[in-house]
Design a protein around this motif. Structure first.
Motif, PDB file in Angstrom:
ATOM      1  N   MET A   1       0.823  -1.203   0.000  1.00 14.92           N
ATOM      2  CA  MET A   1       0.000   0.000   0.000  1.00 14.92           C
ATOM      3  C   MET A   1       0.858   1.254   0.000  1.00 14.92           C
ATOM      4  N   ASP A   2       1.618   1.460   1.106  1.00 10.37           N
ATOM      5  CA  ASP A   2       2.485   2.628   1.103  1.00 10.37           C
ATOM      6  C   ASP A   2       3.899   2.180   0.776  1.00 10.37           C
ATOM      7  N   LEU A   5       6.913   4.653   1.356  1.00  8.56           N
ATOM      8  CA  LEU A   5       7.307   5.192   2.653  1.00  8.56           C
ATOM      9  C   LEU A   5       8.412   4.361   3.302  1.00  8.56           C
ATOM     10  N   PRO A   6       9.468   5.036   3.815  1.00  9.60           N
ATOM     11  CA  PRO A   6      10.541   4.306   4.492  1.00  9.60           C
ATOM     12  C   PRO A   6      10.061   3.620   5.781  1.00  9.60           C
ATOM     13  N   TYR A   7       9.044   4.179   6.426  1.00  8.35           N
ATOM     14  CA  TYR A   7       8.471   3.551   7.613  1.00  8.35           C
ATOM     15  C   TYR A   7       7.117   2.972   7.224  1.00  8.35           C
ATOM     16  N   LEU A  12       5.815   2.093  11.564  1.00  2.11           N
ATOM     17  CA  LEU A  12       5.125   3.374  11.409  1.00  2.11           C
ATOM     18  C   LEU A  12       4.243   3.667  12.620  1.00  2.11           C
ATOM     19  N   TRP A  13       3.499   2.645  13.067  1.00  2.00           N
ATOM     20  CA  TRP A  13       2.599   2.839  14.221  1.00  2.00           C
ATOM     21  C   TRP A  13       3.394   3.107  15.492  1.00  2.00           C
ATOM     22  N   LEU A  15       6.255   4.534  15.585  1.00  2.00           N
ATOM     23  CA  LEU A  15       6.748   5.899  15.427  1.00  2.00           C
ATOM     24  C   LEU A  15       5.657   6.907  15.821  1.00  2.00           C
ATOM     25  N   PHE A  16       4.414   6.658  15.387  1.00  2.00           N
ATOM     26  CA  PHE A  16       3.291   7.537  15.759  1.00  2.00           C
ATOM     27  C   PHE A  16       3.136   7.591  17.276  1.00  2.00           C
ATOM     28  N   ILE A  17       3.235   6.401  17.909  1.00  2.00           N
ATOM     29  CA  ILE A  17       3.080   6.359  19.373  1.00  2.00           C
ATOM     30  C   ILE A  17       4.192   7.173  20.034  1.00  2.00           C
ATOM     31  N   ALA A  18       5.431   7.008  19.525  1.00  2.00           N
ATOM     32  CA  ALA A  18       6.565   7.732  20.102  1.00  2.00           C
ATOM     33  C   ALA A  18       6.387   9.244  19.925  1.00  2.00           C
ATOM     34  N   ILE A  19       5.931   9.664  18.730  1.00  2.00           N
ATOM     35  CA  ILE A  19       5.698  11.096  18.506  1.00  2.00           C
ATOM     36  C   ILE A  19       4.563  11.570  19.427  1.00  2.00           C
ATOM     37  N   GLY A  20       3.570  10.704  19.630  1.00  2.00           N
ATOM     38  CA  GLY A  20       2.470  11.037  20.533  1.00  2.00           C
ATOM     39  C   GLY A  20       2.964  11.238  21.957  1.00  2.00           C
TER      40      GLY A  20
ATOM     41  N   LEU B  58      -3.306   9.743  17.823  1.00  2.00           N
ATOM     42  CA  LEU B  58      -2.177   9.513  18.727  1.00  2.00           C
ATOM     43  C   LEU B  58      -1.384  10.788  18.973  1.00  2.00           C
ATOM     44  N   VAL B  59      -1.229  11.591  17.909  1.00  4.17           N
ATOM     45  CA  VAL B  59      -0.470  12.836  18.017  1.00  4.17           C
ATOM     46  C   VAL B  59      -1.460  13.976  17.846  1.00  4.17           C
ATOM     47  N   LEU B  82      12.002  12.325  16.551  1.00  2.00           N
ATOM     48  CA  LEU B  82      11.517  12.568  17.918  1.00  2.00           C
ATOM     49  C   LEU B  82      12.066  13.868  18.497  1.00  2.00           C
TER      50      LEU B  82
END
Lengths: 112, 245
Positions: A1-2, A5-7, A12-13, A15-20, B58-59, B82
């Motif tokens: 699908m993507d 994208l490198p992630y 990817l998920w 990464l989203f959690i970490a950014i969150g 999430l963000v 990050l």
């Protein structure tokens, strides 16, 4: 699908959690800790400049780097100038987008 | 968390909620273009609709989302992504410290929720009224009602952006709207002189070092901007280095 994208997928998920976490922890910091903690004055001063520095560091290459090289005059630079003028004169939340995109498209038409 | 029905909430909470919502309503309209742009930008780098809304839930932060999207697309290392997200969110440590004393005496889980929902707009409208109101329920209502409204507007209009992004031709360069959105938060900040210098140094260094691998130019730019702002403030003296004049 993507495929591009490198992630992707779980990475990817995560990464989203970490950014969150990097988003919620600064906001919740003192509201959760309460008045038990206090920031040293030097840190407070440094933190004040972080957002402006980070925003400019993110935005400036989008405007002033084109095709891998720095440029001073381009449709993007013109559009950014229009956004600055509009933001300094009016408070309307839509106007910067309208003026910026119209200038970008207009300059492209004229210059092509 | 169990949400009690409106009529069973204390009258003070309801009065505060009404007042907060009324104060925030006009300001909250400004979230709409932002949320639309963020929705379109997430699809623009190639995220699926589900991934986009996952990120949006999430963000909960326009600047952190728009700022990290090009890094995710470009395959920057996790620590650079990050560090950038943190830098874009650091102003909220200060907001959090300023508003904390008005939101104490509540459960820790509720305080985490309030922290998660903290935004520039609600912070901006809260400080004055909270100083004047002694009642903790009134303050809670005044904070939570506009925060919840802002959250809802943000999710709904990001979803609109996500769903309609595919209809927009690539040639329109709508990704530039993300740049415009970030400029609209940067410009009011840069009115004070040390802040302007921090922005100029951060932007200038990032452009000069744009060819560095791993987007390191961005990271060095942020550090250079912070240093420039602190140096400028030191020179001007703390008395004149106010926020906006």
């Amino acid at each position: 699908m993507d495929a591009g994208l490198p992630y992707a997928g779980a990475a990817l998920w995560l990464l989203f959690i970490a950014i969150g976490v990097a988003t919620t922890v600064p906001r919740a910091s003192f509201i959760v800790l309460g008045s038990r903690a206090a920031l040293p004055a030097v840190v407070q001063r440094a933190l004040r400049y972080a957002p402006a520095a980070a925003l400019a560091a993110v935005v400036a290459p989008d405007i002033f780097v084109s095709g891998g090289a720095p440029v001073i005059l381009s449709p993007r630079v013109g559009a950014a100038a229009a956004v600055v003028i509009v933001c300094l004169r009016w408070q309307n939340p839509w106007l910067p987008f309208i003026a910026g995109m119209a200038t970008l498209w207009g300059l492209r038409l004229v210059l092509s | 968390m169990r949400i009690p029905s409106w009529s069973r909430l204390s009258p003070e909470f309801r009065a505060g909620a009404r007042e907060g919502f009324r104060t925030y309503l006009p300001l909250s309209i400004g979230l709409i273009p932002w949320a639309l742009v963020t929705g379109v930008a997430m699809r623009g780098i190639g995220l699926s609709a589900v991934e986009s809304m996952g990120m949006n839930l999430l963000v909960f932060a326009g600047a952190a989302q728009l700022g990290t999207l090009p890094l995710i697309a470009g395959g920057a290392p996790v620590w650079v992504i990050l560090a950038t997200a943190l830098a874009l969110n650091l102003r909220f440590v200060i907001f959090s410290a300023a508003i904390a004393r008005y939101l104490q005496e509540h459960r820790t889980s509720l305080r985490w929720l309030m922290g998660h929902l903290l935004t520039d707009g609600v912070f901006a409208i809260s400080m004055g009224p909270m100083l004047r109101q002694e009642n903790r329920d009134w303050r809670l209502g005044f904070y939570l009602a506009p925060s919840a409204w802002g959250w809802l507007l943000w999710q709904v209009f990001a979803l609109v952006g996500v769903l309609f992004a595919g209809l927009i031709p690539r040639g329109w360069s709508l990704e530039f709207m993300a740049t415009i959105a970030l400029m609209t938060i940067l410009l009011p900040m840069a009115r004070a002189r040390p802040m302007l210098l921090a922005a100029l140094a951060g932007g200038g260094v990032a452009v000069a070092l744009h060819a560095l691998p791993l987007r390191l130019g961005l990271f060095v730019g942020i550090l250079a901007g912070i240093a420039a702002g602190m140096l400028a403030e030191g020179r001007a003296g703390p008395a004149t280095a106010g926020e906006s004049r």
